[in-house]
Scaffold this motif. Structure first.
Motif, PDB file in Angstrom:
ATOM      1  N   PHE A 132       7.025   7.898  64.376  1.00 37.50           N
ATOM      2  CA  PHE A 132       6.071   8.819  64.994  1.00 37.50           C
ATOM      3  C   PHE A 132       4.773   8.118  65.364  1.00 37.50           C
ATOM      4  N   GLN A 133       4.194   7.409  64.424  1.00 38.18           N
ATOM      5  CA  GLN A 133       2.886   6.803  64.666  1.00 38.18           C
ATOM      6  C   GLN A 133       2.948   5.747  65.761  1.00 38.18           C
ATOM      7  N   GLU A 143       2.532  15.965  68.297  1.00 37.17           N
ATOM      8  CA  GLU A 143       3.272  16.379  67.113  1.00 37.17           C
ATOM      9  C   GLU A 143       4.297  17.455  67.445  1.00 37.17           C
ATOM     10  N   TYR A 151       7.197  15.985  69.030  1.00 32.66           N
ATOM     11  CA  TYR A 151       8.089  15.344  68.052  1.00 32.66           C
ATOM     12  C   TYR A 151       9.004  16.370  67.398  1.00 32.66           C
ATOM     13  N   ILE A 152       8.409  17.485  66.980  1.00 36.17           N
ATOM     14  CA  ILE A 152       9.212  18.513  66.318  1.00 36.17           C
ATOM     15  C   ILE A 152      10.307  19.012  67.259  1.00 36.17           C
ATOM     16  N   GLU A 195      14.091  11.003  60.221  1.00 34.24           N
ATOM     17  CA  GLU A 195      13.482  12.221  59.679  1.00 34.24           C
ATOM     18  C   GLU A 195      13.932  12.450  58.241  1.00 34.24           C
ATOM     19  N   GLU A 205      11.780   9.840  56.228  1.00 36.73           N
ATOM     20  CA  GLU A 205      10.338  10.097  56.177  1.00 36.73           C
ATOM     21  C   GLU A 205      10.101  11.503  56.685  1.00 36.73           C
ATOM     22  N   SER A 254       8.958  15.061  57.873  1.00 39.72           N
ATOM     23  CA  SER A 254       7.749  15.645  58.435  1.00 39.72           C
ATOM     24  C   SER A 254       7.925  17.158  58.416  1.00 39.72           C
ATOM     25  N   GLN A 255       7.103  17.810  59.199  1.00 41.20           N
ATOM     26  CA  GLN A 255       7.218  19.263  59.265  1.00 41.20           C
ATOM     27  C   GLN A 255       8.558  19.683  59.842  1.00 41.20           C
ATOM     28  N   CYS A 309      11.238  18.545  59.110  1.00 40.47           N
ATOM     29  CA  CYS A 309      12.306  18.287  58.151  1.00 40.47           C
ATOM     30  C   CYS A 309      12.866  19.573  57.576  1.00 40.47           C
ATOM     31  N   ARG A 315       1.583   5.213  53.677  1.00 43.01           N
ATOM     32  CA  ARG A 315       1.511   5.627  55.071  1.00 43.01           C
ATOM     33  C   ARG A 315       2.409   4.830  56.000  1.00 43.01           C
TER      34      ARG A 315
END
Lengths: 217, 217
Positions: free
Chosen positions: A26-27, A53, A56-57, A112, A115, A117-118, A120, B24
């Motif tokens: 993502f970053q 973001e 991404y979702i 995913e 790591e 994220s939302q 997930c 991170r």
DNA sequence: TCAGGGTTGAAACGTTCGTTTTAAGCGCAG
DNA sequence: CTGCGCTTAAAACGAACGTTTCAACCCTGA
């Protein structure tokens, strides 16, 4: 009114985003590269998705809504659970080794998984939960009924863990350990065979090492 | 002349960098946060390490040179391989579950395993290779001699895969699948017991499910 | 044809990043 | 004390990022 090309741009953005996010995370992924690969303007991201973001979702959701996995398999009545287990493991390895479908989709999902994220939680509930329940049902057929469900879940994790080890991102380590040539020989067929037989042997269903007259699945 | 505080700043940077990189990831970690946590100036990174990437490489090296793992275990002559396998699995799970040592060190290494960088090759050769060889030797004792080495390596990956599943970063998914309470019950002792018995059962050494009179390790 | 909303393109915004610069602080040999 | 490396501090630099702005564009309905 909705323009016809709108959905096209949106879809191209989702595909490109999935690829770039899968490759870089993502970053490290940039909207400029995503838009460049999608042939769209950088403003399109904010217009269609609001921000990076949410893109991404949506990309994660798109990745496993766009046919990465076949519909949950159904077996005819009376199919032996050994066969079901093999099919399940093969299906999971197929997704992981991306032998059949676009590589980036599987990789994005694995990323995913690793790591979270939302995106997930939604993915777990919509996708993994189903697969997990299927595996649990298969194992229930393969294990004595008096084994507590908690132990059955540990067995499920052992199966999944064996499969997940062959994630693409483990590849460099595997190649360093066993050599590129041998690692290449760990293909879908061989891994399916190994993990299935390893698991069935652990469950006492059949020996791991071939013996004269030994039953095979 | 070398100032006495120099090594201190260097060391504090390495520790802070390990923590931040572990939390991170390389991209999302910022040298400002690292320096802030280390109580050092941002210029210290470039002065001591040149740039962010070399700081990362040094941090990874530092993480498993500063006592993350006990020296490779040695067993007295005649120790049954079942016992060796259990010790090996327990040691690996200890590092993964970070029950004993600073959390960030294990996590940094796991992160490196999952997303290899330039620091990966060195770590594989210096750290993983040794562990891997030990596991191979144990498995050689547990498996019939006629099994080809390639199959033995697959078994080794099955063992490692089962352990790696319990990486901290899988935790959210595990909790969603089985519930927080039960996931918490999957502690070092229980996982060691399960994976050891699962593997030994797969190798035909003992049944997975307890039976009257069944041998235990 | 024309007005208007949906969509795109080019440019710029403000922020944050890694890195560099510059000067000051420190400990010690001469 | 003085001069000289080694180290640190504060500030700024240029680049790249996500995001926003705004005018132009295209399609459609009237």
């Amino acid at each position: 009114m909705k323009n016809a090309s709108t959905d096209d741009t949106r879809r191209r953005l989702l595909e490109a985003a999935g690829q770039v996010f899968a490759e870089r995370g993502f970053q490290a992924a940039t909207v400029r590269e995503i838009c460049g690969r999608a042939g769209a303007n950088v403003a399109a991201v904010n217009y269609h998705f609001g921000d990076k973001e949410r893109l991404y979702i949506e990309a994660v959701r798109y990745a496993h809504c766009s046919g990465i996995d076949a519909p949950d398999p159904t077996w005819p009545e009376g199919t032996p659970p050994e066969r079901k287990l093999r099919d399940f493991i093969r299906g999971m390895l197929e997704n992981i080794l991306h032998d059949t479908r676009p590589a980036w989709q599987a990789q994005l999902i694995v990323r995913e998984l690793i790591e979270p994220s939302q995106a997930c939680v939604e993915m777990v509930e919509n996708y993994i939960r189903g697969k997990y329940d299927i595996l649990q049902a298969i194992l229930a057929e393969l294990m004595p009924p008096e084994v507590p469900p908690s132990d059955r879940r540990l067995v499920a994790f052992s199966v999944v863990g064996q499969c997940l080890y062959y994630t693409k991102i483990h590849k460099p380590i595997g190649e360093l350990l066993v050599g590129e040539d041998e690692y290449r020989s760990f293909d879908l067929d061989r891994l399916t065979d190994h993990i299935t037989r390893f698991t069935l042997a652990a469950l006492g269903r059949q020996p791991l090492f071939a013996r004269p007259g030994g039953a095979r699945v």
